[in-house]
Design a protein around this motif. Structure first.
Motif, PDB file in Angstrom:
ATOM      1  N   GLU A  13       0.862  -1.182   0.000  1.00  0.00           N
ATOM      2  CA  GLU A  13       0.000   0.000   0.000  1.00  0.00           C
ATOM      3  C   GLU A  13       0.896   1.229   0.000  1.00  0.00           C
ATOM      4  O   GLU A  13       2.011   1.192   0.521  1.00  0.00           O
ATOM      5  N   LEU A  14       0.432   2.307  -0.562  1.00  0.00           N
ATOM      6  CA  LEU A  14       1.174   3.561  -0.513  1.00  0.00           C
ATOM      7  C   LEU A  14       1.032   4.128   0.895  1.00  0.00           C
ATOM      8  O   LEU A  14      -0.078   4.374   1.354  1.00  0.00           O
ATOM      9  N   THR A  15       2.161   4.304   1.591  1.00  0.00           N
ATOM     10  CA  THR A  15       2.117   4.779   2.968  1.00  0.00           C
ATOM     11  C   THR A  15       2.790   6.140   3.086  1.00  0.00           C
ATOM     12  O   THR A  15       3.597   6.522   2.238  1.00  0.00           O
ATOM     13  N   SER A  16       2.467   6.827   4.169  1.00  0.00           N
ATOM     14  CA  SER A  16       3.101   8.122   4.439  1.00  0.00           C
ATOM     15  C   SER A  16       4.594   7.948   4.681  1.00  0.00           C
ATOM     16  O   SER A  16       5.392   8.807   4.296  1.00  0.00           O
ATOM     17  N   ILE A  17       4.975   6.827   5.294  1.00  0.00           N
ATOM     18  CA  ILE A  17       6.395   6.582   5.576  1.00  0.00           C
ATOM     19  C   ILE A  17       7.190   6.494   4.274  1.00  0.00           C
ATOM     20  O   ILE A  17       8.247   7.102   4.134  1.00  0.00           O
ATOM     21  N   HIS A  18       6.677   5.757   3.298  1.00  0.00           N
ATOM     22  CA  HIS A  18       7.361   5.655   1.999  1.00  0.00           C
ATOM     23  C   HIS A  18       7.479   7.027   1.350  1.00  0.00           C
ATOM     24  O   HIS A  18       8.545   7.396   0.862  1.00  0.00           O
ATOM     25  N   CYS A  19       6.382   7.765   1.354  1.00  0.00           N
ATOM     26  CA  CYS A  19       6.369   9.073   0.691  1.00  0.00           C
ATOM     27  C   CYS A  19       7.359  10.043   1.332  1.00  0.00           C
ATOM     28  O   CYS A  19       8.091  10.753   0.638  1.00  0.00           O
ATOM     29  N   VAL A  20       7.419  10.066   2.664  1.00  0.00           N
ATOM     30  CA  VAL A  20       8.316  10.992   3.360  1.00  0.00           C
ATOM     31  C   VAL A  20       9.768  10.568   3.186  1.00  0.00           C
ATOM     32  O   VAL A  20      10.633  11.397   2.876  1.00  0.00           O
ATOM     33  N   GLU A  21      10.067   9.265   3.362  1.00  0.00           N
ATOM     34  CA  GLU A  21      11.451   8.802   3.268  1.00  0.00           C
ATOM     35  C   GLU A  21      12.002   8.891   1.852  1.00  0.00           C
ATOM     36  O   GLU A  21      13.148   9.276   1.655  1.00  0.00           O
ATOM     37  N   ARG A  22      11.232   8.531   0.875  1.00  0.00           N
ATOM     38  CA  ARG A  22      11.731   8.489  -0.507  1.00  0.00           C
ATOM     39  C   ARG A  22      11.604   9.813  -1.245  1.00  0.00           C
ATOM     40  O   ARG A  22      12.441  10.145  -2.070  1.00  0.00           O
ATOM     41  N   HIS A  23      10.520  10.553  -0.975  1.00  0.00           N
ATOM     42  CA  HIS A  23      10.230  11.714  -1.805  1.00  0.00           C
ATOM     43  C   HIS A  23      10.157  13.031  -1.029  1.00  0.00           C
ATOM     44  O   HIS A  23      10.021  14.090  -1.635  1.00  0.00           O
ATOM     45  N   GLY A  24      10.206  12.962   0.298  1.00  0.00           N
ATOM     46  CA  GLY A  24      10.169  14.175   1.103  1.00  0.00           C
ATOM     47  C   GLY A  24       8.833  14.890   1.068  1.00  0.00           C
ATOM     48  O   GLY A  24       8.776  16.103   1.275  1.00  0.00           O
ATOM     49  N   MET A  25       7.763  14.157   0.799  1.00  0.00           N
ATOM     50  CA  MET A  25       6.426  14.747   0.720  1.00  0.00           C
ATOM     51  C   MET A  25       5.477  13.879   1.525  1.00  0.00           C
ATOM     52  O   MET A  25       5.733  12.705   1.751  1.00  0.00           O
ATOM     53  N   SER A  26       4.355  14.472   1.939  1.00  0.00           N
ATOM     54  CA  SER A  26       3.351  13.659   2.620  1.00  0.00           C
ATOM     55  C   SER A  26       2.588  12.842   1.573  1.00  0.00           C
ATOM     56  O   SER A  26       2.632  13.128   0.379  1.00  0.00           O
ATOM     57  N   LYS A  27       1.891  11.845   2.041  1.00  0.00           N
ATOM     58  CA  LYS A  27       1.107  10.992   1.141  1.00  0.00           C
ATOM     59  C   LYS A  27       0.056  11.817   0.402  1.00  0.00           C
ATOM     60  O   LYS A  27      -0.158  11.633  -0.800  1.00  0.00           O
ATOM     61  N   ALA A  28      -0.590  12.718   1.119  1.00  0.00           N
ATOM     62  CA  ALA A  28      -1.617  13.568   0.508  1.00  0.00           C
ATOM     63  C   ALA A  28      -1.028  14.442  -0.607  1.00  0.00           C
ATOM     64  O   ALA A  28      -1.647  14.628  -1.661  1.00  0.00           O
ATOM     65  N   GLN A  29       0.181  14.973  -0.379  1.00  0.00           N
ATOM     66  CA  GLN A  29       0.825  15.793  -1.408  1.00  0.00           C
ATOM     67  C   GLN A  29       1.185  14.972  -2.641  1.00  0.00           C
ATOM     68  O   GLN A  29       1.027  15.434  -3.773  1.00  0.00           O
ATOM     69  N   VAL A  30       1.661  13.745  -2.420  1.00  0.00           N
ATOM     70  CA  VAL A  30       2.007  12.879  -3.550  1.00  0.00           C
ATOM     71  C   VAL A  30       0.764  12.585  -4.384  1.00  0.00           C
ATOM     72  O   VAL A  30       0.790  12.698  -5.614  1.00  0.00           O
ATOM     73  N   ILE A  31      -0.331  12.233  -3.724  1.00  0.00           N
ATOM     74  CA  ILE A  31      -1.573  11.924  -4.450  1.00  0.00           C
ATOM     75  C   ILE A  31      -2.095  13.159  -5.162  1.00  0.00           C
ATOM     76  O   ILE A  31      -2.574  13.072  -6.298  1.00  0.00           O
ATOM     77  N   GLU A  32      -1.995  14.317  -4.515  1.00  0.00           N
ATOM     78  CA  GLU A  32      -2.478  15.562  -5.122  1.00  0.00           C
ATOM     79  C   GLU A  32      -1.682  15.925  -6.375  1.00  0.00           C
ATOM     80  O   GLU A  32      -2.250  16.316  -7.390  1.00  0.00           O
TER      81      GLU A  32
END
Length: 79
Positions: A13-32
């Motif tokens: 699943e796409l998690t906030s931890i993956h988004c922050v560690e890999r991309h420096g963004m929150s999950k909501a920002q990545v989806i947006e």
């Protein structure tokens, strides 16, 4: 299973931890910014489903013989 919309990594699943560690963004920002993650299992399942199961006559006959053997009160069916 889903793929990350940015790095295309396969994830449970796409998690906030993956988004922050890999991309420096929150999950909501990545989806947006990049859209929802693509689900792989649903596309795979849709392509590989069989609409009607097929039972060969041999399989049906074998199941009938097995049932007869199991339900038999005499020795004629037992080998």
């Amino acid at each position: 299973m889903v793929t990350c919309p940015i790095c295309k990594e396969l994830l449970q699943e796409l998690t906030s931890i993956h988004c922050v560690e890999r991309h420096g963004m929150s999950k909501a920002q990545v989806i947006e910014q990049f859209g929802k993650p693509k689900r792989l299992f649903l596309t795979f399942a849709a392509e590989s489903t069989v609409t009607t199961p097929t039972i060969s006559p041999r399989d049906y006959l074998n199941s009938q013989l097995l049932t007869d053997r199991l339900n038999s009160k005499t020795r004629k069916f037992h080998v």
